[in-house]
Enzyme design. Sequence first.
Site, short mmCIF file in Angstrom:
data_model
loop_
_atom_site.label_atom_id
_atom_site.label_comp_id
_atom_site.label_asym_id
_atom_site.label_seq_id
_atom_site.Cartn_x
_atom_site.Cartn_y
_atom_site.Cartn_z
CG HIS A 99 -0.32 -0.18 2.52
ND1 HIS A 99 0.56 0.74 3.05
CD2 HIS A 99 -0.42 -1.17 3.46
CE1 HIS A 99 0.96 0.35 4.23
NE2 HIS A 99 0.40 -0.83 4.51
CG HIS A 148 4.04 -1.46 2.38
ND1 HIS A 148 2.84 -2.07 2.07
CD2 HIS A 148 4.35 -1.88 3.63
CE1 HIS A 148 2.46 -2.82 3.08
NE2 HIS A 148 3.36 -2.73 4.05
CB CYS A 201 -3.88 -9.08 18.71
SG CYS A 201 -4.49 -8.69 17.04
CB CYS A 256 -0.67 -7.45 16.69
SG CYS A 256 -1.80 -6.09 16.47
CB CYS A 292 -6.38 -5.76 18.85
SG CYS A 292 -4.84 -5.14 18.18
CG HIS A 347 -5.79 -5.50 14.13
ND1 HIS A 347 -4.57 -5.74 14.74
CD2 HIS A 347 -5.55 -5.42 12.80
CE1 HIS A 347 -3.65 -5.81 13.81
NE2 HIS A 347 -4.20 -5.61 12.63
CE LYS A 393 -6.71 1.09 10.49
NZ LYS A 393 -5.30 0.82 10.60
CE LYS A 408 -5.98 -3.91 -1.11
NZ LYS A 408 -4.68 -4.23 -0.50
ZN LIG Z 1 -4.01 -6.46 16.62
#
Ligand SMILES: [Zn+2]
Length: 485
Positions: A23, A26, A131, A134, A148, A151, A304, A307
Amino acid sequence: MTMTNSNKFYVTTSIPYANAKPHLGHAMEFIEADVIARWHRLRGDDVLLQIGTDEHGQKLFEAATEAGQDPAEFVRSMSQTFVELASENRLNITYDQFIRTTDTAHKSAAQQLWQACAKDIYKGEYGGLYCTACERYYTEKEAVEGKCPIHPNRTLEELKMESYFLKLEPYQKQLTELIKSDEYKVFPALRKNEILSFLENNQLEDLSISRPKTHLEWGVEVPDDPSHVMYVWFDALANYVTGIGYGTDNERFNTYWPADLHIIGKDISRFHAVYWPIMLLSAGIVTPKALYVHGFINAPGGVKMSKSLGNSIEPDVIIDTYGTDALRYYLLRYIPHDSDGEFGKERFHAVYTADLANDLGNLVSRVAAMSMKYNDAKFESVPVQKLEIDELIKRCANDKALAHIFARIVEQNQAIENAKPWQLYKEDPARAIEVLNQIISNILEVAVSLQPFLPDTATKILRTFHDGQIDTSVGILFPKVDDVN
Ligand SMILES: [Zn+2]
């Protein structure tokens, strides 16, 4: 014999997790590393830029299963998408090495690093809130209503398992000093302060560095215990030393280590500012020299980008329409080097049109055209004031460096409007040519300064005004793009 290599510069990006395609974040990190690598090469330094992919872990195993693929095949094809993105006609990243953590050499070297830390490693049991996305545990305090913190839709699992641990506490004081004194320079200052405050207000708990194979198979085996694989972070962080020959080519390792600069995102600063240097201290390896921590790219309004929200933009889509240097320019100039930034198609289009097509592109084509007409396609260089951007580049303040360069570009357009060479030529042709020569010299200074940032554009400008001769064969630098699509 000891080889000294005083002008070596070893720079790394983090290695993206190969569970999804690249993405914009990166892309930005690759470009930031490329700028500093190119800048050092232009100064004659012996540069080694390493990028790569992180290819182990449960999350990846799940993604492969979901795609109905063998994990080895899955990571190979995912890794390839990063190789392609970095290539010359995409982001134009001049990397020297692409490491994959599934490389055999990396795996055996990671095991050697583990063994070098053996005196601080013991086997115990770990329980806590985990998680799987992660691949790490969170404390009760870090969890957000049982979920999380990274997340928000992943419920943390209560998980207990056998694990190897690395003692961190014995190195806490030493690490704090290294960071405080800038011997391991963490920047921008905000990130350094965050890490120092974490180190000063918490006693470091031992770090879980393995998983039982019953829980995770896809990883590097723990030396002398085939029932465990390394926690993906231990394996991944090791890439910075294994990639340059740790455990396999000591001469090369000694030539390039310590890393002069690691470039990473803010979500993984603790891994790089705390766990990684402690792994090295434990192994008796000198710590890296510097860590640059960049922010995130959000959608317009600070939302944020993801996708699942449908607001993410693929780097390829922008490159296909606007070209490599346009994407490089936006990410370097308009995502602040010391905080989060925003990327939206409309804003991107406006910036492309104003800064690149109009300010820079038109300047070059107008001045070339006038010199063709009034000075027989010739020019004579006059001395120019050098742009002072070296200090900005050294601290990855690319936004500020480019603002400086583009202010110079705007000045040249203003100088043309003020002098009106097309009128001046009728009254005083020698003076008109003098004005054009001065502007060309300033444009050349801009082009040289742009080399690490917009390499292709810089080359085209330097070719347009080369050796006293104007050559317009490179064509329009930034063709107009009609609409935001
Ligand atoms: Zn997480």
